[in-house]
Design a protein around this motif. Sequence first.
Motif, PDB file in Angstrom:
ATOM      1  N   GLN A  72      -2.277   5.920  -7.346  1.00  0.00           N
ATOM      2  CA  GLN A  72      -0.868   5.737  -7.003  1.00  0.00           C
ATOM      3  C   GLN A  72      -0.436   4.286  -7.161  1.00  0.00           C
ATOM      4  N   ARG A  73      -1.353   3.357  -6.999  1.00  0.00           N
ATOM      5  CA  ARG A  73      -1.079   1.929  -7.197  1.00  0.00           C
ATOM      6  C   ARG A  73      -2.194   1.379  -8.070  1.00  0.00           C
ATOM      7  N   SER A  74      -1.948   0.255  -8.697  1.00  0.00           N
ATOM      8  CA  SER A  74      -3.010  -0.364  -9.490  1.00  0.00           C
ATOM      9  C   SER A  74      -3.074  -1.845  -9.161  1.00  0.00           C
ATOM     10  N   LEU A 109       0.793  -1.230   0.000  1.00  0.00           N
ATOM     11  CA  LEU A 109       0.000   0.000   0.000  1.00  0.00           C
ATOM     12  C   LEU A 109       0.826   1.281   0.000  1.00  0.00           C
ATOM     13  N   ILE A 110       2.160   1.184   0.118  1.00  0.00           N
ATOM     14  CA  ILE A 110       2.935   2.417   0.000  1.00  0.00           C
ATOM     15  C   ILE A 110       2.840   2.905  -1.443  1.00  0.00           C
ATOM     16  N   PRO A 111       2.790   4.211  -1.622  1.00  0.00           N
ATOM     17  CA  PRO A 111       2.453   4.725  -2.949  1.00  0.00           C
ATOM     18  C   PRO A 111       3.560   4.649  -3.996  1.00  0.00           C
ATOM     19  N   TYR A 112       4.808   4.567  -3.602  1.00  0.00           N
ATOM     20  CA  TYR A 112       5.867   4.704  -4.606  1.00  0.00           C
ATOM     21  C   TYR A 112       7.020   3.766  -4.294  1.00  0.00           C
ATOM     22  N   PHE A 113       7.528   3.121  -5.319  1.00  0.00           N
ATOM     23  CA  PHE A 113       8.739   2.320  -5.206  1.00  0.00           C
ATOM     24  C   PHE A 113       9.818   2.954  -6.067  1.00  0.00           C
ATOM     25  N   PRO A 114      11.031   3.074  -5.551  1.00  0.00           N
ATOM     26  CA  PRO A 114      12.107   3.626  -6.386  1.00  0.00           C
ATOM     27  C   PRO A 114      12.473   2.655  -7.505  1.00  0.00           C
ATOM     28  N   GLU A 115      13.039   3.196  -8.563  1.00  0.00           N
ATOM     29  CA  GLU A 115      13.470   2.348  -9.677  1.00  0.00           C
ATOM     30  C   GLU A 115      14.726   1.585  -9.283  1.00  0.00           C
ATOM     31  N   THR A 116      14.839   0.383  -9.820  1.00  0.00           N
ATOM     32  CA  THR A 116      16.021  -0.444  -9.570  1.00  0.00           C
ATOM     33  C   THR A 116      16.529  -0.983 -10.902  1.00  0.00           C
ATOM     34  N   PRO A 117      17.772  -1.453 -10.934  1.00  0.00           N
ATOM     35  CA  PRO A 117      18.271  -2.062 -12.174  1.00  0.00           C
ATOM     36  C   PRO A 117      17.481  -3.309 -12.577  1.00  0.00           C
ATOM     37  N   LEU A 118      16.807  -3.937 -11.629  1.00  0.00           N
ATOM     38  CA  LEU A 118      16.033  -5.142 -11.939  1.00  0.00           C
ATOM     39  C   LEU A 118      14.708  -4.836 -12.638  1.00  0.00           C
ATOM     40  N   GLN A 146      -5.637  -1.666  -3.874  1.00  0.00           N
ATOM     41  CA  GLN A 146      -4.690  -0.947  -4.732  1.00  0.00           C
ATOM     42  C   GLN A 146      -5.399  -0.310  -5.925  1.00  0.00           C
ATOM     43  N   GLU A 147      -6.344  -1.024  -6.490  1.00  0.00           N
ATOM     44  CA  GLU A 147      -7.030  -0.525  -7.674  1.00  0.00           C
ATOM     45  C   GLU A 147      -7.995   0.619  -7.354  1.00  0.00           C
ATOM     46  N   TYR A 148      -8.760   0.478  -6.261  1.00  0.00           N
ATOM     47  CA  TYR A 148      -9.862   1.398  -6.028  1.00  0.00           C
ATOM     48  C   TYR A 148      -9.662   2.384  -4.886  1.00  0.00           C
ATOM     49  N   CYS A 149      -8.634   2.201  -4.061  1.00  0.00           N
ATOM     50  CA  CYS A 149      -8.512   3.063  -2.881  1.00  0.00           C
ATOM     51  C   CYS A 149      -7.160   3.769  -2.752  1.00  0.00           C
ATOM     52  N   THR A 150      -6.325   3.700  -3.760  1.00  0.00           N
ATOM     53  CA  THR A 150      -5.030   4.385  -3.663  1.00  0.00           C
ATOM     54  C   THR A 150      -4.971   5.596  -4.590  1.00  0.00           C
ATOM     55  N   TRP A 151      -6.090   5.989  -5.148  1.00  0.00           N
ATOM     56  CA  TRP A 151      -6.226   7.205  -5.938  1.00  0.00           C
ATOM     57  C   TRP A 151      -5.180   7.306  -7.051  1.00  0.00           C
TER      58      TRP A 151
END
Length: 131
Positions: free
Chosen positions: A99-101, A26-35, A92-97
């Motif tokens: 930010q997540r899907s 549920l956290i809104p953002y993940f940093p990019e990684t080489p993977l 994630q789909e309906y309650c994170t506005w």
Amino acid sequence: MSFLYHFIRKYPFSMICITLIWILSLIPYFPETPLDDVEFVDKWVHILMYGCTFLVLWIEYTCKHRQADYEKLFFWAWLAPIFMSGVIELIQEYCTWGQRSGDWLDLAANATGVTLAAVLGLLIWCFRSKK
């Protein structure tokens, strides 16, 4: 509330892992990684996350019980985690506005991880019961 306390007291490591799943989901953002360039890397992460978490549950169950209650194991160690995964995907789909899907393939990967954990858990149980 005593129901939750029972689970926390009896399965502390599993409850920590489950809490981490909820937080990470549920956290809104993940940093990019080489993977990020690896095909389906997020699905492999889902399989590992759910597989390891619920394998921990199986191991804790094996350590705390002398006899297996397969109906409870079917519900709490297989069906409930898959249901929880579906709830998380819907949130994630309906309650994170935006930010997540939610993703049906994430649900499938989570179910795969839970199923692998159940298979390994049953093998651990059988190995332990033969001793």
